[in-house]
Design an enzyme around this catalytic site. Structure first.
Site, PDB file in Angstrom:
ATOM      1  N   SER A   1     -27.520  50.647   2.841  1.00  0.00           N
ATOM      2  CA  SER A   1     -28.342  49.216   2.381  1.00  0.00           C
ATOM      3  C   SER A   1     -28.075  49.113   0.905  1.00  0.00           C
ATOM      4  O   SER A   1     -26.818  49.689   1.010  1.00  0.00           O
ATOM      5  CB  SER A   1     -29.425  48.449   3.335  1.00  0.00           C
ATOM      6  OG  SER A   1     -29.133  47.180   3.100  1.00  0.00           O
TER       7      SER A   1
ATOM      8  N   ASP B   1     -23.123  45.258  12.995  1.00  0.00           N
ATOM      9  CA  ASP B   1     -23.537  44.632  11.907  1.00  0.00           C
ATOM     10  C   ASP B   1     -23.637  43.340  11.123  1.00  0.00           C
ATOM     11  O   ASP B   1     -22.030  43.260  10.456  1.00  0.00           O
ATOM     12  CB  ASP B   1     -23.827  45.878  10.371  1.00  0.00           C
ATOM     13  CG  ASP B   1     -24.648  45.607   8.823  1.00  0.00           C
ATOM     14  OD1 ASP B   1     -25.368  44.944   8.659  1.00  0.00           O
ATOM     15  OD2 ASP B   1     -24.665  46.724   8.375  1.00  0.00           O
TER      16      ASP B   1
ATOM     17  N   HIS C   1     -27.230  46.721  10.872  1.00  0.00           N
ATOM     18  CA  HIS C   1     -28.073  47.406   9.806  1.00  0.00           C
ATOM     19  C   HIS C   1     -29.019  47.972  10.168  1.00  0.00           C
ATOM     20  O   HIS C   1     -29.819  47.316  10.047  1.00  0.00           O
ATOM     21  CB  HIS C   1     -27.808  45.534   9.076  1.00  0.00           C
ATOM     22  CG  HIS C   1     -28.346  45.803   8.281  1.00  0.00           C
ATOM     23  ND1 HIS C   1     -27.021  45.984   6.616  1.00  0.00           N
ATOM     24  CD2 HIS C   1     -29.085  46.440   6.734  1.00  0.00           C
ATOM     25  CE1 HIS C   1     -27.777  46.553   5.789  1.00  0.00           C
ATOM     26  NE2 HIS C   1     -28.394  46.539   5.774  1.00  0.00           N
TER      27      HIS C   1
END
Length: 156
Positions: free
Chosen positions: A17, A99, A131
């Protein structure tokens, strides 16, 4: 490194991330310092991120990263994709196909750019993840891929 603190042939960078963004920022801004990287669901281009992110994520991200309408130049400068030609390190890219926080187009850009340049690359796309990887089998696959990658590219 020149300071003698670490051997760049044995230094890797890993993150997911925000950390995935930092992996690509590190590999593009400091290409001589890393032998390998593992980018997990990171942003590589703020322009495509904002264009493809869900509206709720885009709204939140304007506060965190910058407003693409008023800060386009800054976001372009901060986007690793515009320096991707500097990457020398073997790069592992892992991303979830579903995601909604960081659209898969971010991973696809890295893969396409590095593949066309012949940089050692592996792409692991998880068709049943979003995600982050929450399913046990995928978390095991992620960790095995990362460990194997670094073992392969960071050995003396």
């Amino acid at each position: 490194m020149q300071s003698g603190v670490a051997d760049p042939k044995r230094v890797g960078i890993y993150g997911g991330s925000y950390g995935g963004y930092m992996v690509m920022a590190g590999l593009t801004n400091y290409p001589e310092r890393f032998a390998a990287g593992a980018d997990l669901y990171g942003i590589v281009d703020f322009e495509t991120f904002f264009a493809h992110a869900e509206p709720w994520m885009s709204a939140l991200s304007r506060v965190e990263y910058g407003d693409p309408d008023t800060q386009r130049d800054m976001l372009r400068e901060l986007s690793p994709i515009h320096k991707i030609d500097r990457v020398k390190a073997a790069t592992l890219v892992l991303h979830g196909a579903n995601d909604t926080n960081v659209p898969v187009v971010e991973a696809e850009q890295v893969v396409s750019a590095l593949k066309s340049r012949g940089v050692p690359l592996e792409y692991v796309l998880f068709p049943d993840e979003g995600h982050g990887f929450v399913k046990s089998k995928n978390r095991l696959r992620e960790m095995a891929a990362v460990v194997s990658w670094f073992q392969k590219y960071l050995q003396p």
